[in-house]
Every structure is written in C-alpha cells, then in structure tokens.
Design a protein around this motif. Structure first.
Motif, short mmCIF file in Angstrom:
data_model
loop_
_atom_site.label_atom_id
_atom_site.label_comp_id
_atom_site.label_asym_id
_atom_site.label_seq_id
_atom_site.Cartn_x
_atom_site.Cartn_y
_atom_site.Cartn_z
N SER A 82 -4.01 1.24 -5.60
CA SER A 82 -3.86 3.00 -5.00
C SER A 82 -5.16 3.13 -6.39
CB SER A 82 -2.58 3.00 -6.11
OG SER A 82 -2.55 4.60 -6.75
N ALA A 83 -5.70 3.07 -7.32
CA ALA A 83 -6.95 3.95 -7.86
C ALA A 83 -7.90 3.67 -6.55
CB ALA A 83 -6.97 2.66 -8.51
N THR A 84 -8.12 2.59 -5.71
CA THR A 84 -9.48 2.68 -4.57
C THR A 84 -9.50 3.82 -3.79
OG1 THR A 84 -8.54 1.53 -2.92
CG2 THR A 84 -9.85 0.08 -4.93
N MET A 85 -8.31 3.92 -3.06
CA MET A 85 -7.79 5.59 -2.86
C MET A 85 -8.26 5.82 -1.33
SD MET A 85 -6.56 7.93 -4.31
CE MET A 85 -6.52 9.59 -3.24
N GLY A 86 -8.34 3.81 -1.00
CA GLY A 86 -8.49 3.67 0.84
C GLY A 86 -9.81 2.22 0.71
N SER A 87 -10.30 3.09 -0.36
CA SER A 87 -11.52 2.20 0.08
C SER A 87 -11.33 0.26 -0.22
CB SER A 87 -12.44 2.19 -1.56
OG SER A 87 -12.76 3.01 -1.24
N PHE A 88 -10.23 0.00 -0.62
CA PHE A 88 -10.19 -1.33 -1.05
C PHE A 88 -10.22 -2.23 1.15
CE2 PHE A 88 -5.94 0.27 1.39
CZ PHE A 88 -5.83 -0.30 1.45
N THR A 89 -9.88 -1.02 1.91
CA THR A 89 -10.38 -1.41 3.14
C THR A 89 -11.60 -2.08 3.56
OG1 THR A 89 -10.40 0.38 4.31
CG2 THR A 89 -7.51 -0.36 3.82
N ARG A 90 -12.56 -1.61 2.77
CA ARG A 90 -13.93 -1.74 3.23
C ARG A 90 -14.75 -2.77 2.23
NH1 ARG A 90 -12.47 3.33 5.25
NH2 ARG A 90 -13.21 3.76 2.69
N VAL B 75 0.79 -0.88 0.10
CA VAL B 75 -0.38 -0.17 0.12
C VAL B 75 0.83 1.03 -0.27
CG1 VAL B 75 -1.81 1.22 1.30
CG2 VAL B 75 -1.51 -1.09 0.88
N GLU B 76 0.36 1.79 -1.14
CA GLU B 76 1.20 3.09 -0.79
C GLU B 76 0.76 4.83 -1.21
OE1 GLU B 76 4.93 2.81 -4.09
OE2 GLU B 76 3.34 0.97 -4.56
N GLY B 77 1.25 5.86 -0.61
CA GLY B 77 0.59 7.07 -0.39
C GLY B 77 0.39 7.71 0.89
N ALA B 78 0.27 8.67 1.12
CA ALA B 78 -0.98 9.11 2.80
C ALA B 78 -2.10 8.69 3.05
CB ALA B 78 -0.34 10.81 2.07
N LYS B 79 -3.33 9.10 1.60
CA LYS B 79 -4.18 9.10 2.18
C LYS B 79 -4.70 6.84 2.26
CE LYS B 79 -9.20 8.73 1.15
NZ LYS B 79 -9.57 8.75 2.43
N SER B 80 -3.69 5.99 0.99
CA SER B 80 -4.24 4.36 1.48
C SER B 80 -3.21 4.09 2.59
CB SER B 80 -3.55 4.40 -0.27
OG SER B 80 -4.33 4.72 -1.56
N VAL B 81 -2.56 4.65 2.76
CA VAL B 81 -1.79 4.42 4.45
C VAL B 81 -2.33 5.00 5.54
CG1 VAL B 81 0.42 3.88 5.71
CG2 VAL B 81 0.39 4.34 3.28
N LEU B 82 -3.37 5.65 5.47
CA LEU B 82 -3.91 6.39 7.24
C LEU B 82 -5.36 5.65 6.60
CD1 LEU B 82 -3.47 10.08 6.67
CD2 LEU B 82 -2.69 8.18 8.26
N GLU B 83 -5.69 5.05 5.35
CA GLU B 83 -6.79 4.07 5.10
C GLU B 83 -6.40 2.42 6.15
OE1 GLU B 83 -10.15 5.10 5.11
OE2 GLU B 83 -9.77 6.64 3.33
#
Length: 250
Positions: A149-157, A27-35
């Motif tokens: 990356s394309a999910t912008m964190g939605s992969f967690t939900r 997981v890369e990038g601020a948004k995705s890692v925070l999620e």
C-alpha cells in the motif's frame, strides 16, 4: 458477493507464512491495482466495485477474469477500513539474479522493520529511477499489505532482494563504493557525489548493525540545522538519494 472460502484465503495472505505458502499477495485500492494490471505480475483474483468497473471498463474488458462485488466485500477480505475501488490477489514473481554494476546506484536496508517506511523507501527508489533495493533478512516483508500500500504502485517496478547483507556487502567492497548513513559521517552537502555505489541505511532506532557497518567504506550524514534528534529513515533516504542525483546534475 465473495464466498467465505475466498475471504478466508485472502485474509490468510495478511500473514507472511501463508503468503509464502501460496506464493501470493494482496493488492488493494484503485492506484495500486491499476499499476498491478499494467505490470508483469500474474493475477489470481480480481474483485472490483461497479464504480471502478465503469471507470476502467475498457481496460478490464480486454483483460482477464474479474468479478464485480460490493464495497463491504472488499473491506471484509482486505486490510483497508474502506475500499470503494478494487482488490486483487497476485502471484509473487521470480526475481532475476542480483547484479549491481559499478555505475549503478542501489539502496541497501539493514533491519528496516516498519512496513510503512519500507514501502515509502521503495516509492522513493522508483521516483529516482532505482529499480533494486537490497534488504537484510530482518527487514519487513516486501509483500506485506502495508508495504504494498505504501509503495503506491512502485512495487511493480522496484525489486527487493532479501539476503545476508553483511556478507553481500563484503563481496562488493573492492568493486563498489559503499556509503553508510551515520551521525558520525561526513557532511553530505560538502561532498561531490556521483549516482553510483551502494547506500546503506539502518534500523529506525539502532542504525546500521556493527557487522554491516564494517563493510562500509564511507560514512555520510545529513547536516542538522535544528534540534531534532533524528530523521525518519524514509525521509533520510529521500534526502540522501536526492543529493546523489542533484549534485551529479541529473
């Protein structure tokens, strides 16, 4: 500074074979890692820049182990051309048994191979509160870095289930309404829709495969007002799902 061994390991996770072998993904990038840090995924490694650490010090200090590294290390290990925030390696999660209630709306994807499209569809599902996406076995891998990356964190939900789609749909034809996106379908705007059932979208170039289409009991289409030949599958997904939700007054 990251060791050559850890960089090699993280690089290897760009390949599905090694992701499955290690049951891990990047997981890369601020948004995705925070999620990721707020999710139920288990972390294996977490690397952050000094700037990211200072901005999220309270969160990081109360969590697990991490290392502060330079931006160049994150670029060497990951897939981004630049990364001034963070990179994590997490373990794949065990999915619960797939059950779809008759009152539930679920997206089913047939042979969606473009990782960016799949990731965007997962993000769309998350926006509309859909937490299950059913994928044919030929769809892009959920844990592909480009998908994540394309999910912008939605992969967690949103959970993605990979299976024989035609066979799975055949088990639901009596209990569920199964819609299929097709240019030969009924005008979506003229239908009274409820946010229930299974919505099948097909391959970007070839549409829904015949063996999958045979399980569909209602073809639907987005009416065209211009001369474009087709829509991107992720764009089409958003329009279709919005119609299911909007016409139901949600």
């Amino acid at each position: 500074m990251l060791s050559k061994a850890i960089i090699k390991y993280i690089n290897s996770l760009q390949v599905k074979k090694y992701r499955n072998q290690h049951h891990a993904f990047v997981v890369e990038g601020a948004k995705s890692v925070l999620e990721l840090l707020h999710s139920d995924f288990l972390l294996q490694h977490l690397f952050v820049t000094e700037a990211f650490y200072q901005e999220h010090k309270a969160l990081l200090d109360k969590g697990g182990a991490f290392a502060v590294v330079g931006e160049q290390d994150l670029v060497k290990a990951g897939t981004f051309a630049s990364n001034n925030a963070a990179l994590a390696v997490a373990g794949m999660r065990q999915l619960p048994h797939l059950r779809v209630k008759p009152s539930e709306l679920v997206i089913a994807l047939d042979d969606i191979r473009d990782p960016g499209n799949l990731g965007t569809i997962l993000r769309i599902a998350d926006w509309y509160g859909i937490d299950k996406v059913v994928c044919s076995e030929t769809c892009a891998d959920f844990y592909n870095p480009k998908v994540i990356s394309a999910t912008m964190g939605s992969f967690t939900r949103v959970k993605a289930y990979y299976l024989d789609l035609a066979q799975w749909l055949a088990q639901h034809t009596v209990t569920h309404k199964i819609y299929g996106a097709s240019l030969a379908g009924e005008n979506l705007h003229a239908m009274h829709l409820k946010p229930e059932g299974i919505v099948v979208l097909g391959n970007e170039a070839n549409g829904i495969r015949p063996e999958v289409a045979r399980q569909v009991n209602q073809l639907i289409k987005i009416p065209a007002f211009g001369k474009a030949e087709s829509l991107n599958v992720a764009t089409a997904t958003a329009i279709i799902i919005d119609n299911f939700m909007r016409q139901a007054g949600r």
